[in-house]
Design an enzyme around this catalytic site. Sequence first.
Site, short mmCIF file in Angstrom:
data_model
loop_
_atom_site.label_atom_id
_atom_site.label_comp_id
_atom_site.label_asym_id
_atom_site.label_seq_id
_atom_site.Cartn_x
_atom_site.Cartn_y
_atom_site.Cartn_z
N LYS A 1 0.84 -1.20 0.00
CA LYS A 1 0.00 0.00 0.00
C LYS A 1 0.87 1.25 0.00
CE LYS A 1 -3.99 1.95 2.51
NZ LYS A 1 -4.85 1.81 3.71
N SER B 1 -9.72 1.73 2.72
CA SER B 1 -8.87 2.53 1.85
C SER B 1 -7.82 1.70 1.11
CB SER B 1 -8.15 3.61 2.67
OG SER B 1 -7.28 3.02 3.60
N SER C 1 -9.97 -0.37 6.92
CA SER C 1 -9.35 -0.20 5.61
C SER C 1 -8.72 -1.45 5.01
CB SER C 1 -8.29 0.92 5.66
OG SER C 1 -8.94 2.17 5.65
#
Lengths: 486, 486
Positions: A73, A149, A173
């Site tokens: 990420k 996210s 997330s």
Amino acid sequence: MAYEIIDEIKREEITIEDVVQSTFENINKTEHKLHSFVNLYRTEALEKAKKLDNKLKNNEPVGDLYGLPLGVKDLICIKNKPVTCASNILEGFKPPYNATVITKLIEKSDGICIGSTNMDEFAMGSSTENSCYGETYNPWNLSCVPGGSSGGSGASVSGGQVLAALGSDTGGSIRCPASYCGVTGLKPTYGRVSRYGLIAYANSLDQIGPLTKCVYDAALLMELMAGFDEKDSTSVNLSVENYTKDLKNSIEGRKIGIPLEFFEKGLDKSVKTKVNDGIKILENLGAESVEMSFPHLEYTIPTYYLIAMSEASSNLARYDGLRYGKGPSDLSGDIFDVFSRTRGEQFGKEVRKRIIMGTYALSAGYYDMFYMKALKARTLIKNDFKKAFERCDVIVSPTMPTTAFKVGELIDDPLKMYLMDILTCPVNLAGLPAISIPCGFDNKDLPIGFQIIGNYFEEKTILNFGFELEQKLDIYKRSPPVIGGK
Amino acid sequence: MIIVTSHDNIIIGLEIHVQLTKLKTKLFCSCSSKYRGAEPNTYVCPICIGLPGSLPVLNEKAVEFAMKLAIALGCKINKSMYFFRKNYFYPDLPKGFQITQYNKAGGKAFGDGGKVIIKKKSGKKEILLNRIHIEEDPGRLVHKGSIVSSPYTLVDYNRSGVCLIEIVTEPVINSPEEAREFLNQLKSIIQYCGIADLDLEGSVRVDANISIKGHARSEIKNINSFKEVQRALKWEIRRQKNFIKRNKLLKQETRHWDDSRRVTVGLRSKEFEKDYRYFPEQDLVPIELKKSYIEKIKNYLPEMPNARMKRFQNQYGLSEFDSEILVMDKDIADFYEEAVNSEKDFESKEYKLLCNWLKGDISRWLNLQNKKITDTDLTPIQVVNLVKLIEEGRITGKIAKSVIGDMMLGTPIKKILKQQGKKRIADEEKLSSICKKVIQENSEIIKDYKTNPRALEALIGKCMKETHGQADPKITRKLLLEYIEK
């Protein structure tokens, strides 16, 4: 599955170079549809693959992720590689150090970082629509969001681009994209995995965790990334268990808590049905369910957002354009004008909104009313869990109240979007571990996530329950349409 | 001009920031804190320049140093130490917040209360402290020339993250002189704790709150040495009294001490209190301050100046006045003790003599050269030798005075005397001819002597001059008297 590939490499049935080559071929085929990645490191990955292949040839010891391609990420620092949190304000920033998880998984365990994955800017969002690079799409339905996210990580694993990716979970997330994309996602106990090198959104809630195709892979990654780190004072000095070894333990006689409030308002019918089916499977395996109440669930969303936004307003104060990142577009006025202009121009709308709200909540005269009150509510929520765990080993619920929604569908309805986090964020407020595994599909063939919440540092237990359920359901190998599945 | 006659209606409170310069590393990272004289921005790391993803780790030694001071000042030490964030934007503050401690909003400084006893003509006075706490120093802004004319501002983060202790007094100081005396005592205590060298440039910063009873107070910022505090306070009192005399309304404001012009300058008026949005720093876990830990530090704490002063009076028979002057500077006091203890035959007479040399000529030389005794090559043995030579009548006090300068540079006294051929002249024949010569050449003084016997001193002085101070004063006096009477 990741563990299978690693075994094949170790048995010299395939080379790491082949694995990395085919990873990039897969990415080439799907990336224009999914847009999971914001940066790809093909050259370095292939170089490292060759180096790693030599290790086995030379009879050198190899790491536990030997040759496994990983997506990371875009808020986890990798030395000398750009990291932007999907924000313009960090354009061009290359950290001079590795996050501890990168040191552990890439350097020590011989994993290979393939690229950084897309996300909501500074991890603020549940849809990966708030990215300066544009949206990521759900492999099961390209008109839907992948969740957020960590949407890029979820989509890349689901879409067959990589077998494992790292995400971070502040209010859901990791679990939200895992649920929406039909993969496994684990949010560890707060303090289980070092946050050193994780760019903070809300530092009392953030944790790094894995997104994988199966529970075994999640257990493998957790084993390698968990543990005390002297660079992170909030990491806990507790030995790490062998999560992969304990996956097949019997769950007979163990207790599943069913918090009734988690099954009430706003739940899709299909979600409710499939999660209840999952509970039945666990019961058939010998587990006992216990119904319980979770009286403070209704305070979860305001509590979570107050705390997260307050912390964010402070955590994001360092982005003034002075030392790194894109820098100011215009130097007119005094230094405060320059700071304001830079932040106003280079943060996205959702980030600006949360900074402003968080600043407000911490302001003199409002602090007691908002932030302090939120801390008190946080304690109430913790206590709800504490009470619940006196009566059960795990708590189960849907991960998300619905399946993935359409891109753009909720962008103008922030409150509804925020409410999507209602079942995930109490876990962060309490600091507990939780896993989401796919437990079925709705009538639009979109995946449904099953959440298993454990007591503090009971990653072993939730992985065990998750594994048992996954094996019985046997849907985790299903491929989404984007790679020819049906 | 207003003459300040009574101090009773002056109210002063001080906030003193001192750097714990004896710490090797910064408060939250392992960068060296010995940044003085270093190339700008070379003593920095991801933590102290607040790079995204970095996390603070508390310096254990800093906690120990802080405890020492808290114990020495008699503060009540709180059970745990935890940190708050003070949020504001400024170029020297790389994270956009300062990690500090706070006494409101659920926060707590680690030490409450405490006191420093100062001496006044009218007796002793206790200066009560409100609290002491730890915090990190920001970086430093560097201007080319003056702040006004400089075409740009440079930022040097070498200082960023250095450990500061803030000491806040109650508003109980009633005059600039009291403030000065308080700061001297505080400096002495800090020196005894061995935690800081406050003579280092930039190691001290003081903010002073000052008001005349019944009128608005002003806060003077940027006073960068203890010496300047008294000056700044005097100026500000004069300004405020002038205002009151002219019936002008004083407003609550922040003023800046301009040490080149030696005036306070008004900054923008404090219409509203600046809102720092203090809230808990969640990246650091609270440190428990156990009783056993504090006891241990207490046991290692050296004798403090007050206790030492009493011991000097008892052990060496010094007056309160003398011992106070000696113990004020720990280095001088240590030097003194080493000297008097190196000579077994020394008794109260020599104790007093040694004290006189240290607080007299030696201190004067040090002040003039702006040096500390530890910076010189003077050894205690040398001062002992000096006293012995005088005692044995081998040199005069005058000779001793004349060689102090060379002794301070490390030359042994015996060597100096040999080189300069300086020795007491006690030979009566030799002295006789000198006395006769002086009497012949100064008939005016002789005349004077008839009515004023003190004129003899002038004659002795002339003899000393003739002999470069080597003439034994007793014998010279005797001979002069003989010849004049003849």
